[in-house]
Design an enzyme around this catalytic site. Structure first.
Site, PDB file in Angstrom:
ATOM      1  N   LEU A 110       3.758  -5.487   1.858  1.00 30.49           N
ATOM      2  CA  LEU A 110       3.478  -4.243   1.277  1.00 30.49           C
ATOM      3  C   LEU A 110       5.288  -4.282   0.962  1.00 30.49           C
ATOM      4  CD1 LEU A 110       1.651  -2.342   3.809  1.00 30.49           C
ATOM      5  CD2 LEU A 110       0.902  -3.265   1.817  1.00 30.49           C
ATOM      6  N   ASP A 152       4.375  -5.917   8.033  1.00 27.32           N
ATOM      7  CA  ASP A 152       3.780  -5.590   6.817  1.00 27.32           C
ATOM      8  C   ASP A 152       3.060  -6.832   5.764  1.00 27.32           C
ATOM      9  OD1 ASP A 152       5.879  -6.556   5.799  1.00 27.32           O
ATOM     10  OD2 ASP A 152       6.495  -4.948   4.277  1.00 27.32           O
TER      11      ASP A 152
END
Length: 161
Positions: A110, A152
């Site tokens: 991300l 992430d």
């Protein structure tokens, strides 16, 4: 998920849980049913002495199943973790060699997630990770594996791709 269940052996392998203490305990419990009948005919007062060990076997099996799940899944998202992904990759590779099928591993990260955590707080970051995990899990077939590698980073293992 709205996808129909796959009939491949990969789907069957994932839907069949590994033999754990919980599944191993049930034949033992069922084998004791004649003993329960004999004890109830002899004396009702002995039933608690018989049922307590059975309850403890069940409880131990439940705890074992929970720990097994915790060891292979991410606590925040509920997705498979790195350990589970490696196990699934090994199984998928073996099956692909045997059947001549294909396997794909997609790695996702991300962008600017650290900024969200720093500006909006970890609670918001955790919520974003939960939403992303949910969307990824819904976007793949049931026989595919979605894993959170940490922070992430996510991975998707696609079999028969």
């Amino acid at each position: 998920m709205t996808s129909p269940p796959a009939s491949s052996s990969a789907a069957a392998r994932r839907s069949t849980p590994a033999r754990s203490y919980a599944t191993a305990a049930w034949p033992f419990v069922l084998a004791l049913s004649p003993v329960v009948v004999v004890v109830t005919k002899a004396s009702w007062g002995l039933i608690p002495l018989l049922l307590l060990p059975l309850f403890l076997v069940y409880k131990t099996a439940s705890i074992s199943r929970e720990k097994e799940h915790e060891a292979t899944h991410d606590a925040l998202t509920g997705l498979a973790n790195r350990k589970r992904l490696i196990e699934q990759m090994s199984l998928a590779g073996e099956e692909a060699e045997r059947t001549g099928g294909a396997v794909a591993l997609c790695l996702l990260d991300l962008d600017r997630f650290k900024e969200i955590n720093d500006t909006l707080g970890h609670h918001t970051g955790d919520r974003l990770l939960e939403i992303a995990a949910n969307r990824l899990a819904r976007a793949v077939r049931p026989e595919d594996t979605v894993a959170r590698l940490g922070g992430d980073e996510f991975a998707i293992l696609l079999e028969g791709a």
